[in-house]
Design a protein around this motif. Sequence first.
Motif, PDB file in Angstrom:
ATOM      1  N   ASP A  86       0.834  -1.212   0.000  1.00 27.33           N
ATOM      2  CA  ASP A  86       0.000   0.000   0.000  1.00 27.33           C
ATOM      3  C   ASP A  86       0.866   1.258   0.000  1.00 27.33           C
ATOM      4  N   GLN A  87       1.958   1.221   0.770  1.00 30.93           N
ATOM      5  CA  GLN A  87       2.853   2.377   0.817  1.00 30.93           C
ATOM      6  C   GLN A  87       3.529   2.591  -0.536  1.00 30.93           C
ATOM      7  N   LEU A  88       3.937   1.481  -1.177  1.00 28.24           N
ATOM      8  CA  LEU A  88       4.571   1.593  -2.491  1.00 28.24           C
ATOM      9  C   LEU A  88       3.584   2.152  -3.516  1.00 28.24           C
ATOM     10  N   LEU A  89       2.353   1.662  -3.484  1.00 29.37           N
ATOM     11  CA  LEU A  89       1.337   2.151  -4.412  1.00 29.37           C
ATOM     12  C   LEU A  89       1.079   3.643  -4.207  1.00 29.37           C
ATOM     13  N   GLU A  90       1.135   4.052  -2.936  1.00 27.81           N
ATOM     14  CA  GLU A  90       0.948   5.469  -2.622  1.00 27.81           C
ATOM     15  C   GLU A  90       2.078   6.307  -3.214  1.00 27.81           C
ATOM     16  N   GLU A  91       3.327   5.800  -3.093  1.00 30.31           N
ATOM     17  CA  GLU A  91       4.477   6.527  -3.620  1.00 30.31           C
ATOM     18  C   GLU A  91       4.423   6.618  -5.150  1.00 30.31           C
ATOM     19  N   LYS A 151      23.413  -2.843   9.298  1.00 33.88           N
ATOM     20  CA  LYS A 151      24.406  -2.053   8.572  1.00 33.88           C
ATOM     21  C   LYS A 151      23.808  -0.961   7.697  1.00 33.88           C
ATOM     22  N   LEU A 152      22.493  -0.847   7.692  1.00 31.71           N
ATOM     23  CA  LEU A 152      21.901   0.227   6.897  1.00 31.71           C
ATOM     24  C   LEU A 152      22.173   1.560   7.569  1.00 31.71           C
ATOM     25  N   ASP A 153      22.653   2.502   6.806  1.00 30.00           N
ATOM     26  CA  ASP A 153      22.932   3.845   7.311  1.00 30.00           C
ATOM     27  C   ASP A 153      21.612   4.570   7.555  1.00 30.00           C
ATOM     28  N   GLU A 154      21.340   4.882   8.833  1.00 26.15           N
ATOM     29  CA  GLU A 154      20.063   5.524   9.193  1.00 26.15           C
ATOM     30  C   GLU A 154      19.890   6.851   8.460  1.00 26.15           C
ATOM     31  N   GLU A 155      20.975   7.603   8.350  1.00 28.89           N
ATOM     32  CA  GLU A 155      20.893   8.881   7.650  1.00 28.89           C
ATOM     33  C   GLU A 155      20.578   8.663   6.177  1.00 28.89           C
ATOM     34  N   LEU A 156      21.185   7.626   5.578  1.00 31.20           N
ATOM     35  CA  LEU A 156      20.946   7.350   4.170  1.00 31.20           C
ATOM     36  C   LEU A 156      19.494   6.907   3.939  1.00 31.20           C
ATOM     37  N   LEU A 157      18.926   6.179   4.906  1.00 32.68           N
ATOM     38  CA  LEU A 157      17.524   5.813   4.821  1.00 32.68           C
ATOM     39  C   LEU A 157      16.636   7.063   4.765  1.00 32.68           C
ATOM     40  N   GLU A 158      16.940   8.019   5.615  1.00 31.22           N
ATOM     41  CA  GLU A 158      16.175   9.269   5.646  1.00 31.22           C
ATOM     42  C   GLU A 158      16.389  10.061   4.357  1.00 31.22           C
ATOM     43  N   ILE A 159      17.627  10.076   3.889  1.00 27.72           N
ATOM     44  CA  ILE A 159      17.925  10.783   2.636  1.00 27.72           C
ATOM     45  C   ILE A 159      17.136  10.175   1.478  1.00 27.72           C
ATOM     46  N   ALA A 160      17.098   8.834   1.433  1.00 24.27           N
ATOM     47  CA  ALA A 160      16.338   8.152   0.371  1.00 24.27           C
ATOM     48  C   ALA A 160      14.872   8.554   0.413  1.00 24.27           C
ATOM     49  N   ASN A 161      14.337   8.617   1.623  1.00 29.34           N
ATOM     50  CA  ASN A 161      12.937   9.013   1.793  1.00 29.34           C
ATOM     51  C   ASN A 161      12.680  10.427   1.288  1.00 29.34           C
ATOM     52  N   VAL A 162      13.594  11.349   1.612  1.00 28.36           N
ATOM     53  CA  VAL A 162      13.459  12.750   1.180  1.00 28.36           C
ATOM     54  C   VAL A 162      13.596  12.860  -0.331  1.00 28.36           C
ATOM     55  N   MET A 163      14.577  12.151  -0.910  1.00 25.59           N
ATOM     56  CA  MET A 163      14.813  12.234  -2.350  1.00 25.59           C
ATOM     57  C   MET A 163      13.647  11.695  -3.157  1.00 25.59           C
ATOM     58  N   ASN A 164      12.918  10.743  -2.572  1.00 31.65           N
ATOM     59  CA  ASN A 164      11.812  10.116  -3.307  1.00 31.65           C
ATOM     60  C   ASN A 164      10.516  10.926  -3.258  1.00 31.65           C
ATOM     61  N   LYS A 165      10.474  11.936  -2.429  1.00 33.15           N
ATOM     62  CA  LYS A 165       9.240  12.686  -2.261  1.00 33.15           C
ATOM     63  C   LYS A 165       9.155  13.847  -3.246  1.00 33.15           C
TER      64      LYS A 165
END
Length: 327
Positions: free
Chosen positions: A203-208, A313-327
Amino acid sequence: MKKITKIGVFTSGGDAPGMNAAIRAVVRTAKYNDLDVTGIYRGYEGMIEGDFVEMNRRSVSSIIQKGGTILKSARCLEFRTPEGRAKAFENLKAQGIDALVAIGGDGTFTGAEILSKEYDIPVMCIPGTIDNDLYGSDYTLGYDTANNTVIEAIDKIRDTASSHNRVFFIEVMGRDSGCIALNAGVAGGAEAILLPEVETGIDQLLEEIGFAEERKKTSMIVIIAEGDKNGGAYNISKQVKEKFPHLDVKVSILGHLQRGGSPSSFDRVLATRMGYTAVNELLKGNSRATVGLRGNQMITTPLEEALSKKEFKLDEELLEIANVMNK
């Protein structure tokens, strides 16, 4: 621990770019310290079958740039039995091998630890896997190269996606680790990234995707780690097509091409440092440990600890950056 005179080196499990560079470093560091070196073909399988080769500095000339492993690799069910390990040790003893350097993943580490405990043979392990999913090192051999391979593929697929107004679902390796998917997704400008460690519902992917359409995006790239809980790229693309029947949806499974190819500069240097450290740690009396990189320092971690702990090992900051870049 008795004095070491001959080291056996082998690769096991899935191949990874940088394994040859590590073999080279082990052989040349050992010879520098006046030690003999024996290569063991096909990992534990070759150990059981007595498939050995004596190695010297010339044996490892011109291999630092090669992908794969000159010592070959295999998975061995027989080594999981006490009888199989007894055969392996008898062959090691017959060759005069009194210490081992094992290059591979968690299965390789587990076998090395058991053999060392049963027969009191010193072992040092080098983490070689593109998934970057082993505890005790910020980076594993092959991870950086695999990232570069995936990014190159994403760039090429995006050319086709934008030319035909298509949505591409690209599945990358990472059964339990989303490191490749996250880093390559950010570097490749993906519109969405699905990871095993992070719950991302359909559902989240469909929303994006709907949000991207509202912004008049005519093409999209969605990166999916093979271990994502939504059932893989084909299943996900099918559900997206049902929701957005007008979209031209395609799937690309990158598969084993991610394991091959010439290792990057980073992986060559890392492999060389790890091979050098593994031999020197054995000479210091260290055993049943894995070498690793923390920050810019080489460290060792006891195998028992490396095998029992799981590192996020996922970079928490990179996760947030990915979220921002996708919006």
